[in-house]
Design a protein around this motif. Sequence first.
Motif, short mmCIF file in Angstrom:
data_model
loop_
_atom_site.label_atom_id
_atom_site.label_comp_id
_atom_site.label_asym_id
_atom_site.label_seq_id
_atom_site.Cartn_x
_atom_site.Cartn_y
_atom_site.Cartn_z
N PHE A 155 2.74 -18.02 -16.15
CA PHE A 155 3.98 -16.98 -15.75
C PHE A 155 3.43 -16.38 -15.79
O PHE A 155 4.37 -15.18 -14.08
CB PHE A 155 4.49 -17.22 -17.04
N HIS A 156 2.68 -15.09 -15.90
CA HIS A 156 2.20 -13.91 -15.83
C HIS A 156 1.51 -13.70 -14.58
O HIS A 156 1.92 -13.24 -13.31
CB HIS A 156 1.06 -13.26 -16.77
N HIS A 157 0.64 -15.57 -13.85
CA HIS A 157 0.27 -14.93 -13.42
C HIS A 157 0.99 -15.42 -12.00
O HIS A 157 0.61 -15.22 -10.84
CB HIS A 157 -1.20 -16.23 -13.34
N PHE A 158 1.34 -16.32 -11.50
CA PHE A 158 2.02 -16.91 -10.60
C PHE A 158 3.66 -16.17 -10.41
O PHE A 158 3.91 -16.26 -8.74
CB PHE A 158 2.53 -18.58 -10.53
N VAL A 159 4.57 -15.68 -11.46
CA VAL A 159 5.57 -15.61 -11.45
C VAL A 159 5.30 -13.84 -11.34
O VAL A 159 6.44 -13.42 -10.41
CB VAL A 159 6.50 -15.85 -12.57
N GLN A 160 5.37 -13.33 -12.43
CA GLN A 160 5.54 -12.10 -12.26
C GLN A 160 3.97 -11.51 -11.16
O GLN A 160 3.96 -10.57 -11.40
CB GLN A 160 5.13 -11.69 -13.58
N ARG A 161 2.89 -12.12 -10.77
CA ARG A 161 2.04 -11.10 -10.11
C ARG A 161 1.43 -10.37 -10.88
O ARG A 161 0.77 -9.27 -9.78
CB ARG A 161 2.42 -11.76 -8.77
N ASP A 162 1.20 -10.07 -11.90
CA ASP A 162 -0.08 -9.37 -12.62
C ASP A 162 -1.16 -9.62 -13.13
O ASP A 162 -1.63 -10.89 -12.89
CB ASP A 162 0.55 -9.19 -14.32
N GLY A 163 -2.20 -9.04 -13.39
CA GLY A 163 -3.53 -9.29 -13.90
C GLY A 163 -3.96 -10.11 -15.57
O GLY A 163 -5.26 -9.47 -16.26
N VAL A 164 -2.64 -10.31 -15.52
CA VAL A 164 -3.14 -10.78 -17.85
C VAL A 164 -4.03 -11.81 -17.36
O VAL A 164 -4.57 -12.33 -17.95
CB VAL A 164 -1.59 -10.92 -18.29
N LEU A 165 -3.69 -13.12 -16.82
CA LEU A 165 -4.61 -13.89 -16.72
C LEU A 165 -6.05 -14.15 -16.02
O LEU A 165 -6.81 -13.92 -16.61
CB LEU A 165 -4.06 -15.46 -15.37
#
Length: 172
Positions: A155-165
Amino acid sequence: MTYDRTTIWLHWVTAFLVVTLWGLAQIIDFWPQGGSGRVNVRSLHVLLGMVLIVVMTLRVIWRHSGGRRLPPAEGGMLGLLAKLIHAVLYVALAVALVAGVANTWVRGDSFFGLFKLVSFAPGDRATRLLIGSVHELATNAILVVAGFHAAAALFHHFVQRDGVLRRMVPGG
Ligand code: HEM
Ligand code: HEM
């Protein structure tokens, strides 16, 4: 900033082994009881389980020595939730691994037909069932919680587009 290479490597080996071990356990019953096929698949499960014990031991030692630890990616309640989920995963893994060893030991199974462990409670069906249930419960809990954990990372990667993954990806 990303985790260091060793932490990343240990994380993905853990994830791979957990999923493989769970899958192997599901197919043990495909082979007839008492046959060598069943003994071999169960033994492979035990062997990979022991590899995971080594990997998790190294992981915990590394985390408390040279491993890079990053603060939660999010502040507030979500950061606390992520920390809680990581702690639950570590605890459930520890319970599953200890119960796995106890399960092998109480059953007194053959290991690839090479030798047979001597059960520590021969004929004690209740203890055997209890240990088997604890092992199964802990491993199922890992799968469910890790599924939620992976979904959050995606979700972080594809929706929020942040660097968590990317923190957990080599060169991320
Ligand atoms: C996180 C790692 C592990 C996972 C995900 C896992 C998963 C499972 C699952 C789902 C079962 C089937 C439970 C049932 O239906 O009764 C099982 C059975 C078993 N596991 Fe594990 N396991 C893990 C680690 C280990 C370890 C470390 C050992 C021993 C060193 C071990 C030994 C066994 C044995 C002996 C059985 C019984 C097999 C049978 O019913 O024939 N497991 N495991
Ligand atoms: C059985 C599978 C898995 C297990 C047991 C597992 C376990 C863990 C644990 C215990 C941590 C905390 C690391 C620490 O601070 O010591 C962690 C971090 C992380 N995992 Fe997993 N994981 C699994 C699968 C996955 C999958 C499939 C993904 C991606 C889709 C993923 C993405 C991440 C990310 C991005 C972090 C870093 C989170 C952060 O820095 O806040 N994990 N994992």
